[in-house]
Design an enzyme around this catalytic site. Structure first.
Site, PDB file in Angstrom:
ATOM      1  NE  ARG A 263      -4.151  -1.402   0.057  1.00 40.17           N
ATOM      2  CZ  ARG A 263      -4.457  -2.587  -0.565  1.00 40.17           C
ATOM      3  NH1 ARG A 263      -3.382  -3.113  -1.345  1.00 40.17           N
ATOM      4  NH2 ARG A 263      -5.592  -3.224  -0.427  1.00 40.17           N
ATOM      5  CD  GLU A 292      -3.420   2.979  -5.379  1.00 35.75           C
ATOM      6  OE1 GLU A 292      -4.331   2.173  -5.497  1.00 35.75           O
ATOM      7  OE2 GLU A 292      -2.370   2.463  -4.931  1.00 35.75           O
ATOM      8  CG  HIS A 311      -3.534  -1.209  -6.257  1.00 35.20           C
ATOM      9  ND1 HIS A 311      -3.838  -0.314  -5.198  1.00 35.20           N
ATOM     10  CD2 HIS A 311      -3.408  -2.589  -6.098  1.00 35.20           C
ATOM     11  CE1 HIS A 311      -3.994  -1.173  -4.251  1.00 35.20           C
ATOM     12  NE2 HIS A 311      -3.604  -2.634  -4.668  1.00 35.20           N
TER      13      HIS A 311
HETATM   14  C1  DGY Z   1      -5.536  -6.401  -2.463  1.00 35.05           C
HETATM   15  O1  DGY Z   1      -6.216  -7.338  -2.773  1.00 35.05           O
HETATM   16  O2  DGY Z   1      -5.752  -5.706  -1.191  1.00 35.05           O
HETATM   17  C2  DGY Z   1      -4.605  -5.935  -3.434  1.00 35.05           C
HETATM   18  O3  DGY Z   1      -4.156  -4.819  -3.126  1.00 35.05           O
HETATM   19  C3  DGY Z   1      -5.157  -6.094  -4.824  1.00 35.05           C
HETATM   20  O4  DGY Z   1      -4.142  -6.216  -5.869  1.00 35.05           O
END
Ligand code: DGY
Length: 357
Positions: A263, A292, A311
């Site tokens: 993240r 984002e 992402h």
């Molecule tokens: C999640 O599932 O948290 C991921 O970031 C998606 O790629």
């Protein structure tokens, strides 16, 4: 139990009315809100258990027009782009479960759900290998300047007056280098296996103190000091927010590469941009950003050796199908009042066996 007229006067007494209301309520199918269209095969599975509506377009749960929809909702299936905050949850008095099609749950106010005893489903494990593939791809692309090379050719710069030479596009050696993994959950472990496959020495630091054969456990300070490549695999929580801050970046090995597929909020973007611009760090591979979609004027986008992706760590057809399937299984369990296969706040379930001899 069927509600009957009272024997005394033929009219329904108030207690009977309550029973009748409960019975009607029990017979009514529960309402589930799904924030994005999901593949039909999975919706068919849900259809036997509830009535559901799917939001069209990119409607925000926080918008005023959603209030009625939220008020009648017993279950919510959402994505990481849906902010399920305090005010959204306050608008859902009937809510019995949330199921997110993601492993990360930082977009959801988990504390409020737990306080209300509402289980939150998520999708760990099924995306670990795919995300580690993306992380390793970013590592290689950043180390070997693959995106720079691609741009160089497509911009028409590879010409006879600008030819190949022995020091043309020199990059950073991956084989034999030290890979430091921050967070040794399923994705961190998958990344460790990829590093070992590329003949890297793999070291790790993880808040859970988990260990893995072939991976040396070290302190976070040692990891930052020793790693040629650092890959972040933590969940974003209030304790991991800004974890890789300016102080930590300053202690990283000069010339190191940072990869983040976890993240954006875990890494201080400004400090990272400064470390890249000063030459302290060599490159970065980033699939995630604090905000984002990332703003086009984010300073990280200006650096030639920052390789970015929108992402997409888990974005393969197979993995996304597995994530949806798991989210639907969590939802079906939530609808039936059963324990979810993957619950992010398992403390909402009573401890089984606690009082057994
Ligand atoms: C999640 O599932 O948290 C991921 O970031 C998606 O790629």
């Amino acid at each position: 139990m069927a509600a009957r007229p009272s024997k005394d006067n033929g009219f329904l007494g108030s207690g009977t009315l309550v029973l009748l209301a409960l019975e009607i309520d029990a017979k009514m199918l529960k309402q589930v809100l799904i924030t994005q269209p999901l593949p039909n095969a999975h919706l068919n599975e849900l259809a036997g258990h509830c009535e559901f509506s799917v939001l069209s377009g990119r409607q925000s749960l926080a918008s005023a027009s959603m209030r009625d929809e939220l008020a009648g909702c017993h279950g919510l299936i959402c994505l990481l782009t849906d902010a399920v905050d305090h005010s959204v949850l306050d608008a859902m008095p009937k809510l019995q479960f949330v199921s997110s099609v993601s492993v990360g749950v930082d977009h959801i106010d988990v504390g409020v759900l737990t306080e209300r005893g509402i289980p939150l489903g998520h999708t760990p494990g099924v995306l670990a290998a795919t995300t580690a593939d993306a992380a390793f791809g970013l590592l290689l692309a950043a180390a070997r300047r693959l995106v720079e090379g691609d741009r160089f050719i497509k911009d028409g710069n590879w010409r006879l007056d600008n030819p190949w030479s022995p020091d043309f596009f020199l990059g950073k050696e991956v084989s034999g280098a030290t890979l430091g993994i921050i967070g040794l959950g399923a994705t961190g472990q998958a990344m460790a296996r990829r590093g070992a496959g590329f003949d890297m020495s793999v070291i790790s630091w993880t808040p859970s103190e988990r260990e893995m054969p072939g991976v040396e456990s070290v302190s976070i300070d040692d990891l930052l000091l020793r790693s040629d490549f650092v890959s972040v695999h933590l969940a974003l929580t209030s304790t991991t927010y800004d974890f890789i801050n300016a102080d930590k970046i300053a202690t990283m090995k000069p010339g190191a590469v940072l990869v983040n597929t976890a993240r954006g909020g875990i890494v201080n973007e400004l400090a990272l941009a400064q470390a890249l611009n000063s030459g302290h760090l060599y490159a970065a591979g980033l699939d995630v950003f604090e905000s984002e979609p990332v703003a086009i004027d984010n300073p990280l986008l200006q650096h030639p050796r920052v390789v970015v992706a929108p992402h997409i760590g888990s974005a393969t057809t197979v993995t996304r199908a597995k994530m949806v399937e798991l989210a639907v299984r969590n939802a079906v369990a939530g609808l039936g009042g059963r324990r979810m296969p993957h619950c992010a706040n398992p403390e909402v379930y009573p401890l089984t066996g606690k009082h057994e001899l």
